[in-house]
Design a protein around this motif. Sequence first.
Motif, PDB file in Angstrom:
ATOM      1  N   ASP A  68      -4.943  -7.389   0.768  1.00 23.91           N
ATOM      2  CA  ASP A  68      -4.276  -6.294   0.069  1.00 23.91           C
ATOM      3  C   ASP A  68      -5.245  -5.154  -0.210  1.00 23.91           C
ATOM      4  OD1 ASP A  68      -1.683  -7.444  -0.050  1.00 23.91           O
ATOM      5  OD2 ASP A  68      -2.245  -8.621  -1.807  1.00 23.91           O
ATOM      6  N   SER A  69      -6.443  -5.478  -0.681  1.00 24.57           N
ATOM      7  CA  SER A  69      -7.439  -4.441  -0.971  1.00 24.57           C
ATOM      8  C   SER A  69      -7.753  -3.617   0.269  1.00 24.57           C
ATOM      9  CB  SER A  69      -8.732  -5.066  -1.510  1.00 24.57           C
ATOM     10  OG  SER A  69      -8.543  -5.579  -2.793  1.00 24.57           O
ATOM     11  N   ALA A  91       0.829  -1.207   0.000  1.00 21.73           N
ATOM     12  CA  ALA A  91       0.000   0.000   0.000  1.00 21.73           C
ATOM     13  C   ALA A  91       0.865   1.260   0.000  1.00 21.73           C
ATOM     14  CB  ALA A  91      -0.953  -0.014   1.193  1.00 21.73           C
ATOM     15  N   GLU A  92       1.957   1.247   0.754  1.00 28.04           N
ATOM     16  CA  GLU A  92       2.888   2.384   0.774  1.00 28.04           C
ATOM     17  C   GLU A  92       3.507   2.600  -0.609  1.00 28.04           C
ATOM     18  OE1 GLU A  92       3.837   4.645   3.108  1.00 28.04           O
ATOM     19  OE2 GLU A  92       2.331   3.851   4.485  1.00 28.04           O
ATOM     20  N   GLU A  97      -5.509  12.139  -4.226  1.00 27.68           N
ATOM     21  CA  GLU A  97      -6.524  11.101  -4.386  1.00 27.68           C
ATOM     22  C   GLU A  97      -6.148  10.199  -5.542  1.00 27.68           C
ATOM     23  OE1 GLU A  97     -10.579  12.144  -4.415  1.00 27.68           O
ATOM     24  OE2 GLU A  97     -10.475  13.092  -2.458  1.00 27.68           O
ATOM     25  N   TRP A  98      -6.279   8.911  -5.319  1.00 28.61           N
ATOM     26  CA  TRP A  98      -5.964   7.948  -6.360  1.00 28.61           C
ATOM     27  C   TRP A  98      -6.827   6.707  -6.189  1.00 28.61           C
ATOM     28  CZ3 TRP A  98      -3.348   3.403  -4.633  1.00 28.61           C
ATOM     29  CH2 TRP A  98      -2.878   3.475  -3.327  1.00 28.61           C
ATOM     30  N   ARG A  99      -6.930   5.937  -7.262  1.00 26.33           N
ATOM     31  CA  ARG A  99      -7.782   4.752  -7.290  1.00 26.33           C
ATOM     32  C   ARG A  99      -6.949   3.545  -7.692  1.00 26.33           C
ATOM     33  NH1 ARG A  99     -13.103   5.954 -10.472  1.00 26.33           N
ATOM     34  NH2 ARG A  99     -14.243   5.921  -8.535  1.00 26.33           N
ATOM     35  N   LEU A 100      -7.290   2.407  -7.104  1.00 22.40           N
ATOM     36  CA  LEU A 100      -6.581   1.172  -7.408  1.00 22.40           C
ATOM     37  C   LEU A 100      -7.587   0.063  -7.675  1.00 22.40           C
ATOM     38  CD1 LEU A 100      -3.444  -0.287  -5.887  1.00 22.40           C
ATOM     39  CD2 LEU A 100      -5.510  -1.687  -5.759  1.00 22.40           C
ATOM     40  N   SER A 104      -7.095   0.274   0.689  1.00 24.34           N
ATOM     41  CA  SER A 104      -8.221   1.176   0.979  1.00 24.34           C
ATOM     42  C   SER A 104      -7.888   2.199   2.055  1.00 24.34           C
ATOM     43  CB  SER A 104      -9.469   0.380   1.376  1.00 24.34           C
ATOM     44  OG  SER A 104      -9.378  -0.099   2.708  1.00 24.34           O
ATOM     45  N   LYS A 105      -6.865   1.932   2.839  1.00 19.01           N
ATOM     46  CA  LYS A 105      -6.445   2.880   3.869  1.00 19.01           C
ATOM     47  C   LYS A 105      -5.653   4.035   3.272  1.00 19.01           C
ATOM     48  CE  LYS A 105      -6.176  -0.542   7.547  1.00 19.01           C
ATOM     49  NZ  LYS A 105      -5.367  -0.962   8.692  1.00 19.01           N
ATOM     50  N   LYS A 106      -5.184   3.874   2.043  1.00 20.65           N
ATOM     51  CA  LYS A 106      -4.358   4.883   1.379  1.00 20.65           C
ATOM     52  C   LYS A 106      -5.064   5.541   0.198  1.00 20.65           C
ATOM     53  CE  LYS A 106      -0.555   3.991   3.773  1.00 20.65           C
ATOM     54  NZ  LYS A 106       0.090   4.992   4.581  1.00 20.65           N
ATOM     55  N   ALA A 107      -5.801   4.753  -0.564  1.00 17.79           N
ATOM     56  CA  ALA A 107      -6.435   5.233  -1.797  1.00 17.79           C
ATOM     57  C   ALA A 107      -7.831   5.785  -1.526  1.00 17.79           C
ATOM     58  CB  ALA A 107      -6.523   4.096  -2.807  1.00 17.79           C
ATOM     59  N   SER A 108      -8.303   6.605  -2.444  1.00 17.47           N
ATOM     60  CA  SER A 108      -9.655   7.142  -2.284  1.00 17.47           C
ATOM     61  C   SER A 108     -10.711   6.096  -2.642  1.00 17.47           C
ATOM     62  CB  SER A 108      -9.841   8.397  -3.131  1.00 17.47           C
ATOM     63  OG  SER A 108      -9.615   8.108  -4.495  1.00 17.47           O
TER      64      SER A 108
END
Length: 180
Positions: free
Chosen positions: A105-106, A78-79, A92-95, A110-114
């Motif tokens: 992993d998701s 995630a980092e 803001e970013w999406r994965l 989700s703790k980092k991405a919007s």
Amino acid sequence: MKKLTEFVSEHISSDISRLIMNKAIWPEIDMSLAVACIESRRKLKGKIQEWYDNPDLIFPLKVSAEQCSSSATAAYKAELAEKMACEDGSREWRLADLTGGLGVDSWFFSKKASQILYNEMQKTLCDAAAHNFDALGSENIRISNNMIVPGSDIMSNASDEGMGISPEGLLSDFRPDIVY
């Protein structure tokens, strides 16, 4: 689901063979699922302690608990994803996680991405992940249960007799910054 999770918590240290042999004592419990959850939860102890400690989570396939990332590994991924996505200074970013599995992993992404698109082609795992994300309070994860067929023009759900969807078809509405 509450009865199942309570049963798993009460029997986390029980002998699995005895539970199976005595399953008639608990007719309201899906013993196969309960045993899978107990075995999986045991695998997750120390590996993903946050999930092990949450009694409301379910884990239908032991192999998924064996194969999933540890907390440390998922946090590291995630980092890295955040650094890659935010190189241009955007916040803001999406994965899109195309092979979501148990969802570890998701959840960390989700703790980092919007926004996260979690996709898993096995309905059992997908349903469990949806339940677990809800129990974990994750509100920025979109759930998808599709079989991805590279090069396919088919735009159907995985439940349609083994047909699938192309990666482009799955991602066209979501438009991720990173595909994992």
